[in-house]
Design a protein around this motif. Structure first.
Motif, PDB file in Angstrom:
ATOM      1  N   SER A 163       0.672  -0.998  -0.170  1.00  0.00           N
ATOM      2  CA  SER A 163       0.002  -0.022   0.137  1.00  0.00           C
ATOM      3  C   SER A 163       0.903   1.555  -0.019  1.00  0.00           C
ATOM      4  CB  SER A 163      -0.845   0.027   1.182  1.00  0.00           C
ATOM      5  OG  SER A 163      -1.869  -1.014   1.211  1.00  0.00           O
ATOM      6  N   ALA A 164       1.920   1.154   0.811  1.00  0.00           N
ATOM      7  CA  ALA A 164       2.924   2.273   0.792  1.00  0.00           C
ATOM      8  C   ALA A 164       3.534   2.576  -0.721  1.00  0.00           C
ATOM      9  CB  ALA A 164       4.068   2.059   1.791  1.00  0.00           C
ATOM     10  N   LEU A 165       3.561   1.477  -1.390  1.00  0.00           N
ATOM     11  CA  LEU A 165       4.424   1.863  -2.781  1.00  0.00           C
ATOM     12  C   LEU A 165       3.219   2.344  -3.798  1.00  0.00           C
ATOM     13  CD1 LEU A 165       6.481  -1.580  -3.009  1.00  0.00           C
ATOM     14  CD2 LEU A 165       7.341   0.805  -2.513  1.00  0.00           C
ATOM     15  N   VAL A 166       2.045   1.890  -3.715  1.00  0.00           N
ATOM     16  CA  VAL A 166       0.811   2.472  -4.564  1.00  0.00           C
ATOM     17  C   VAL A 166      -0.339   2.826  -3.721  1.00  0.00           C
ATOM     18  CG1 VAL A 166      -0.407   1.856  -6.717  1.00  0.00           C
ATOM     19  CG2 VAL A 166       1.710   0.971  -6.257  1.00  0.00           C
ATOM     20  N   PRO A 167      -0.312   3.869  -3.238  1.00  0.00           N
ATOM     21  CA  PRO A 167      -1.228   4.284  -2.164  1.00  0.00           C
ATOM     22  C   PRO A 167      -2.803   4.371  -2.553  1.00  0.00           C
ATOM     23  CG  PRO A 167       0.471   5.707  -1.784  1.00  0.00           C
ATOM     24  CD  PRO A 167       0.764   5.142  -3.128  1.00  0.00           C
ATOM     25  N   SER A 168      -2.797   4.500  -4.087  1.00  0.00           N
ATOM     26  CA  SER A 168      -4.078   4.576  -4.694  1.00  0.00           C
ATOM     27  C   SER A 168      -4.671   3.122  -5.079  1.00  0.00           C
ATOM     28  CB  SER A 168      -4.104   5.238  -6.084  1.00  0.00           C
ATOM     29  OG  SER A 168      -3.113   4.725  -6.833  1.00  0.00           O
ATOM     30  N   ALA A 169      -3.852   2.146  -4.851  1.00  0.00           N
ATOM     31  CA  ALA A 169      -4.522   0.727  -5.255  1.00  0.00           C
ATOM     32  C   ALA A 169      -5.156   0.087  -3.988  1.00  0.00           C
ATOM     33  CB  ALA A 169      -3.191  -0.026  -5.674  1.00  0.00           C
ATOM     34  N   THR A 170      -5.857  -0.817  -4.216  1.00  0.00           N
ATOM     35  CA  THR A 170      -6.680  -1.482  -3.169  1.00  0.00           C
ATOM     36  C   THR A 170      -5.682  -2.813  -3.318  1.00  0.00           C
ATOM     37  OG1 THR A 170      -8.767  -0.991  -3.818  1.00  0.00           O
ATOM     38  CG2 THR A 170      -8.660  -2.851  -2.396  1.00  0.00           C
ATOM     39  N   VAL A 171      -5.191  -3.123  -1.959  1.00  0.00           N
ATOM     40  CA  VAL A 171      -4.342  -4.410  -1.848  1.00  0.00           C
ATOM     41  C   VAL A 171      -4.904  -5.393  -0.866  1.00  0.00           C
ATOM     42  CG1 VAL A 171      -2.262  -4.989  -0.848  1.00  0.00           C
ATOM     43  CG2 VAL A 171      -2.246  -2.935  -1.688  1.00  0.00           C
ATOM     44  N   LYS A 172      -4.982  -6.802  -1.500  1.00  0.00           N
ATOM     45  CA  LYS A 172      -5.882  -7.737  -0.788  1.00  0.00           C
ATOM     46  C   LYS A 172      -5.024  -8.977  -0.798  1.00  0.00           C
ATOM     47  CE  LYS A 172     -10.296  -9.668  -0.391  1.00  0.00           C
ATOM     48  NZ  LYS A 172     -10.475  -9.371   0.904  1.00  0.00           N
ATOM     49  N   LEU A 173      -5.159  -9.850   0.076  1.00  0.00           N
ATOM     50  CA  LEU A 173      -4.597 -11.190   0.169  1.00  0.00           C
ATOM     51  C   LEU A 173      -5.770 -11.982  -0.408  1.00  0.00           C
ATOM     52  CD1 LEU A 173      -3.563 -11.401   3.985  1.00  0.00           C
ATOM     53  CD2 LEU A 173      -2.137 -11.281   1.887  1.00  0.00           C
ATOM     54  N   VAL A 174      -5.033 -13.185  -1.309  1.00  0.00           N
ATOM     55  CA  VAL A 174      -6.033 -13.936  -2.059  1.00  0.00           C
ATOM     56  C   VAL A 174      -5.594 -15.279  -1.861  1.00  0.00           C
ATOM     57  CG1 VAL A 174      -6.955 -12.105  -3.825  1.00  0.00           C
ATOM     58  CG2 VAL A 174      -4.992 -13.491  -4.282  1.00  0.00           C
ATOM     59  N   ASP A 175      -6.456 -16.370  -1.957  1.00  0.00           N
ATOM     60  CA  ASP A 175      -6.192 -17.619  -2.026  1.00  0.00           C
ATOM     61  C   ASP A 175      -5.539 -18.047  -3.281  1.00  0.00           C
ATOM     62  OD1 ASP A 175      -6.189 -20.471  -2.103  1.00  0.00           O
ATOM     63  OD2 ASP A 175      -8.043 -20.872  -1.067  1.00  0.00           O
ATOM     64  N   GLY A 176      -4.308 -18.170  -3.364  1.00  0.00           N
ATOM     65  CA  GLY A 176      -3.421 -18.891  -4.600  1.00  0.00           C
ATOM     66  C   GLY A 176      -3.865 -19.855  -5.252  1.00  0.00           C
ATOM     67  N   GLU A 177      -4.498 -20.831  -4.451  1.00  0.00           N
ATOM     68  CA  GLU A 177      -4.954 -22.118  -5.045  1.00  0.00           C
ATOM     69  C   GLU A 177      -5.885 -21.863  -6.052  1.00  0.00           C
ATOM     70  OE1 GLU A 177      -5.707 -24.742  -1.781  1.00  0.00           O
ATOM     71  OE2 GLU A 177      -3.757 -24.769  -1.074  1.00  0.00           O
ATOM     72  N   MET A 178      -6.894 -20.707  -5.826  1.00  0.00           N
ATOM     73  CA  MET A 178      -7.917 -20.973  -6.582  1.00  0.00           C
ATOM     74  C   MET A 178      -7.679 -19.947  -7.816  1.00  0.00           C
ATOM     75  SD  MET A 178     -10.848 -21.806  -4.838  1.00  0.00           S
ATOM     76  CE  MET A 178     -11.229 -21.990  -3.351  1.00  0.00           C
ATOM     77  N   PHE A 179      -6.721 -19.544  -7.951  1.00  0.00           N
ATOM     78  CA  PHE A 179      -6.052 -18.878  -9.026  1.00  0.00           C
ATOM     79  C   PHE A 179      -5.198 -19.773  -9.982  1.00  0.00           C
ATOM     80  CE2 PHE A 179      -7.321 -14.916  -7.022  1.00  0.00           C
ATOM     81  CZ  PHE A 179      -7.969 -14.242  -8.093  1.00  0.00           C
ATOM     82  N   SER A 180      -4.433 -20.768  -9.403  1.00  0.00           N
ATOM     83  CA  SER A 180      -3.490 -21.547 -10.036  1.00  0.00           C
ATOM     84  C   SER A 180      -3.548 -22.906 -10.032  1.00  0.00           C
ATOM     85  CB  SER A 180      -2.086 -20.884  -9.407  1.00  0.00           C
ATOM     86  OG  SER A 180      -2.087 -21.500  -8.227  1.00  0.00           O
ATOM     87  N   TRP A 181      -4.681 -23.463  -9.206  1.00  0.00           N
ATOM     88  CA  TRP A 181      -4.558 -24.991  -9.021  1.00  0.00           C
ATOM     89  C   TRP A 181      -5.612 -25.362 -10.146  1.00  0.00           C
ATOM     90  CZ3 TRP A 181      -4.008 -28.447  -4.132  1.00  0.00           C
ATOM     91  CH2 TRP A 181      -2.865 -28.055  -3.673  1.00  0.00           C
ATOM     92  N   TYR A 182      -5.250 -26.127 -11.188  1.00  0.00           N
ATOM     93  CA  TYR A 182      -6.049 -26.510 -12.361  1.00  0.00           C
ATOM     94  C   TYR A 182      -6.873 -27.850 -12.293  1.00  0.00           C
ATOM     95  CZ  TYR A 182      -1.148 -27.481 -13.220  1.00  0.00           C
ATOM     96  OH  TYR A 182       0.332 -27.742 -13.158  1.00  0.00           O
ATOM     97  N   GLY A 183      -6.871 -28.333 -11.052  1.00  0.00           N
ATOM     98  CA  GLY A 183      -7.667 -29.814 -11.201  1.00  0.00           C
ATOM     99  C   GLY A 183      -8.925 -29.580 -10.595  1.00  0.00           C
ATOM    100  N   SER A 184      -9.276 -30.488  -9.790  1.00  0.00           N
ATOM    101  CA  SER A 184     -10.817 -30.382  -8.997  1.00  0.00           C
ATOM    102  C   SER A 184     -11.031 -29.130  -8.381  1.00  0.00           C
ATOM    103  CB  SER A 184     -10.982 -31.573  -8.196  1.00  0.00           C
ATOM    104  OG  SER A 184      -9.960 -32.006  -7.192  1.00  0.00           O
ATOM    105  N   ARG A 185      -9.931 -28.341  -7.864  1.00  0.00           N
ATOM    106  CA  ARG A 185     -10.121 -27.324  -7.090  1.00  0.00           C
ATOM    107  C   ARG A 185     -10.794 -26.185  -7.902  1.00  0.00           C
ATOM    108  NH1 ARG A 185      -8.753 -25.670  -1.854  1.00  0.00           N
ATOM    109  NH2 ARG A 185      -8.375 -27.846  -1.866  1.00  0.00           N
ATOM    110  N   LEU A 186     -10.811 -26.319  -9.423  1.00  0.00           N
ATOM    111  CA  LEU A 186     -11.691 -25.289 -10.120  1.00  0.00           C
ATOM    112  C   LEU A 186     -13.124 -25.455 -10.022  1.00  0.00           C
ATOM    113  CD1 LEU A 186      -9.760 -26.042 -13.564  1.00  0.00           C
ATOM    114  CD2 LEU A 186      -9.862 -23.875 -12.141  1.00  0.00           C
TER     115      LEU A 186
END
Length: 260
Positions: free
Chosen positions: A222-245
């Motif tokens: 947030s300090a680097l880009v104060p105008s941006a919304t910064v959020k933690l996300v579940d990486g498995e949802m974005f990168s696991w390509y099996g039954s997790r989909l």
């Protein structure tokens, strides 16, 4: 002798239905257990954490990029399921000298669905795999893209900072959400603070994997880009390509609702 092709179009010969399978990719390991291969999977990596009970009870054969070749040999698999990006080519080529190795190569949802279909055929679970792909397709049809194409920087690493760029599965999932990747650098480029500011992201997503970003890192970005919304996300949802989909579209819908 049954002849199959993997996603690199390599021929893979299986003399019979595999009964001793080693999976060296977490998302594909989860898929095998989803398909009912409870007794057939004899080896997994230390990163194959789902399902939790199977992780505890199944023999570990090293990490995805540091496989224990000797332990794999001792397990005498009749099939190894791997991935072009997640595993080291040299190690896979060594294993090919002893065992059938089927390799996936996935960059988008159609590729993931194709992998599920082919793996289902490999392990004798064709019908269940077809039901799974149909359900995933139906679930993604319920995904409602963001109303405006916000620019997103998706972080996968810290020290150095690394983001997911175009030509990655993560980027395709961002596109499914209706977002625009803030970086046009291919694959997983290293970036610095100036590059991040110049990219002018509206949203910065900090993935839970492979680097385990935590709450304490939110202020740093947030300090680097104060105008941006910064959020933690579940990486498995974005990168696991099996039954997790199965779960990804609902997760994306909820995430977009939070970020509106």
């Amino acid at each position: 002798m049954p002849l199959y092709h993997d996603q690199l179009n390599r021929e893979v010969n299986l003399p019979a239905l595999p009964k001793r399978i080693i999976s060296v990719v977490p998302s594909q390991t989860e898929l095998l257990f989803y398909l009912g291969l409870d007794k057939g999977v004899v080896g997994i990596t230390k990163f194959c954490i789902h399902p939790a009970d199977k992780f505890k009870s199944t023999t570990k054969i090293g990490g995805t990029k540091q496989l224990d070749i000797d332990k794999i040999k001792s397990l005498k698999p009749d099939l190894i399921i791997a991935n072009k990006e997640e595993n080291e080519r040299g190690q896979l080529e060594e294993l090919m000298q002893y065992f059938p190795v089927w390799i996936s190569d996935i960059y988008d949802l159609p590729g993931a669905l194709d992998m599920i279909t082919r793996v289902g055929e490999l392990v004798g679970r064709k019908t269940k795999a077809a039901t799974l792909t149909d359900t995933i397709t139906q679930n993604f049809s319920q995904l409602k893209p963001a109303p405006s194409p916000l620019r997103v920087a998706y972080f996968i690493w810290r020290k150095p900072y690394m983001v997911a760029g175009p030509n990655t599965f993560i980027d395709k999932m961002l596109q499914k959400c209706g977002w625009v990747n803030a970086f046009d650098l291919q694959r997983y480029p290293e970036i610095d603070a100036d590059m991040l500011r110049d990219a002018m992201p509206d949203i910065i997503l900090l993935s839970s994997e492979p680097y385990p970003f935590k709450e304490k890192h939110l202020a740093e970005l947030s300090a680097l880009v104060p105008s941006a919304t910064v959020k933690l996300v579940d990486g498995e949802m974005f990168s696991w390509y099996g039954s997790r989909l199965l779960q990804a579209p609902a997760y994306f819908n909820a995430l977009m609702a939070e970020l509106i």
